[in-house]
Design an enzyme around this catalytic site. Structure first.
Site, PDB file in Angstrom:
ATOM      1  N   VAL A  92      38.909  42.894  30.992  1.00  0.00           N
ATOM      2  CA  VAL A  92      39.957  41.917  30.705  1.00  0.00           C
ATOM      3  C   VAL A  92      39.510  40.516  31.101  1.00  0.00           C
ATOM      4  CG1 VAL A  92      41.919  43.482  30.769  1.00  0.00           C
ATOM      5  CG2 VAL A  92      41.069  42.522  32.898  1.00  0.00           C
ATOM      6  N   CYS A  93      40.181  39.557  30.502  1.00  0.00           N
ATOM      7  CA  CYS A  93      39.912  38.148  30.741  1.00  0.00           C
ATOM      8  C   CYS A  93      40.032  37.842  32.227  1.00  0.00           C
ATOM      9  CB  CYS A  93      40.886  37.337  29.887  1.00  0.00           C
ATOM     10  SG  CYS A  93      41.729  35.979  30.646  1.00  0.00           S
TER      11      CYS A  93
END
Lengths: 74, 355
Positions: A11-12
């Site tokens: 994930v970011c």
């Protein structure tokens, strides 16, 4: 020379963090192919590449929430 | 009930849709101020605050809605906001961000969301309620910034407009670099809604308008406040386990609407897929969710409730809360991103020298 960075499931901002360190390991003119599924990275990866002066030679959506971007190191 | 259901869902769905398509991520924005020295998302937040502030104070002036700032539970706001800031980095998104990412199919966000709801309920009506009440009872009498100085709210609104205007003008004047984008495959409205990259400032104006719209819609059902995420999220769990319909309010449908709107946006733009996190991300999401629930309950609001709504109401709670959320994000970002990278760098340098 091409190097593939597979960051599916991350994930970011980890795709970007990984990409930044991966580009350090390749030579100028070589390409880094990043495969990712984090929606926000569709914005952050090309933006970083453009700002850092690298060239994006390919950017495509592979399927539902899956993308590939190829960045040529400056 | 029907009105609550329909207007809440619609308002939430609009917000979820806009946030998903606009990639409106406050956690990422606050984090990037620190790790990338990039303030764009912060400026975007200021724009959203401005839009809402002008709108809501106009509605108050016209007598359409009612607002009293109350007192300022400074200790809870400072401590809670800081903990919340740490939590959102671990969870990979703020409360609203977690709701909309859950709608994109990120199972890590489902985990974070559950932990967040659980902890918020524990703090509001569970075993930690006395702790929450105790800390929140330490207050200063005046929450309204304007009232503290004995002047009109409009002075601060105008000041904020001028500052934001200046920052945005400076940001937009920076030389543009062409950012490569995906080849468009769609046209017209379909392209605009489900494909095109939205400018964060445009997204921010839309978010501000939706936040403004929330006030009269919510007020019409007897809930006199704007967007709120934490209490409604806790209310869902409280309603489910206690079964008391008193927990159902406009906010409950608002948060469910965010999930729905984001799902529609993600599905329509081929960005929905169930994604399972690895072990580490899963655990971080859970811990992050717990910290978010704890912090937001203590602070009386999350990055939306305090950071977007109470700021535009020109309250100490909003601005001090926002400051400490940002400081919490930076602290966590240092330990999660900056320090590991420095370590990696210092470990790899000697081996490269050996070659």
């Amino acid at each position: 020379m091409q190097k593939t960075l597979e960051v599916m499931g991350q994930v970011c901002p980890f795709p970007l963090v990984e990409a930044k360190s991966a580009i350090e390991t390749i030579q100028s003119g070589d390409e880094l192919i990043i495969q990712f599924d984090c929606t926000q990275a569709t914005e952050s990866l090309p933006r970083w590449a453009a700002e850092a002066g690298h060239k994006v030679t390919n950017f495509e959506q592979l399927g539902d929430a899956a993308w590939s971007i190829t960045i040529q190191k400056k | 009930m029907i009105q609550m259901l329909i207007t809440g869902l619609i308002c939430g769905a609009l917000l979820g849709f806009v946030m998903q398509r606009g990639r409106f991520c406050l956690t990422g924005g606050f984090r990037d101020m620190f790790i990338a020295k990039d303030n764009r998302m912060f400026y975007a937040l200021l724009i959203a605050i401005c839009v809402q502030s002008v709108g809501v104070f106009t509605l108050i002036q016209l007598g359409i809605i009612d607002f009293t700032a109350g007192n300022f539970a400074w200790l809870g706001v400072i401590f809670g906001s800081f903990v919340f800031g740490i939590g959102i980095v671990l969870a990979g998104g703020c409360a609203t961000g977690t709701w909309y990412r859950a709608g994109e199919g990120l199972l890590g966000s489902w985990i974070a969301l559950f932990a967040y709801m659980l902890m918020a309920a524990v703090m509001k009506t569970g075993v930690l309620a006395p702790v929450n009440t105790e800390i929140s009872s330490i207050t200063l009498p005046e929450n309204s910034i304007a009232a503290t100085f004995g002047v009109s709210n409009w002075i601060f609104i105008v000041a904020l407009l001028l500052i934001t205007g200046g920052l945005v003008y400076r940001e937009l004047r920076k030389p543009k670099i062409a950012i490569p984008s995906l080849k468009p495959k769609r046209t017209g409205l379909n392209h605009l809604l489900f494909e095109k990259r939205w400018h964060p400032f445009v997204t921010a104006i839309l978010v501000g308008l939706i936040a403004l719209l929330a006030w009269p819609l919510s007020a019409a059902t007897g809930r006199m406040s704007g967007l709120g995420i934490t209490t409604p999220s806790a209310n869902i769990l409280q309603y489910l386990v206690i079964g008391d319909a008193a927990f159902i309010n406009w906010g409950v449908f608002l948060v469910l609407g965010i999930f729905l709107g984001s799902f529609i946006a993600a599905k329509g733009s081929k960005e929905f897929r169930f994604r399972m996190p690895d072990k580490k991300t899963g655990i971080n999401s859970f811990i992050g969710g717990l910290l978010m629930g704890f912090g937001a309950s203590l602070a009386g609001g999350c990055s939306i409730g305090n950071g977007l709504v109470m700021t535009s109401m020109m309250t100490w709670q909003g601005w001090i809360g926002l400051l400490f959320i940002i400081l919490g994000t930076w602290t966590a970002a240092y330990f999660v991103y900056v320090r590991p990278q420095k370590r990696r760098a210092s470990q790899s340098t000697p081996s490269q020298q050996a070659i």
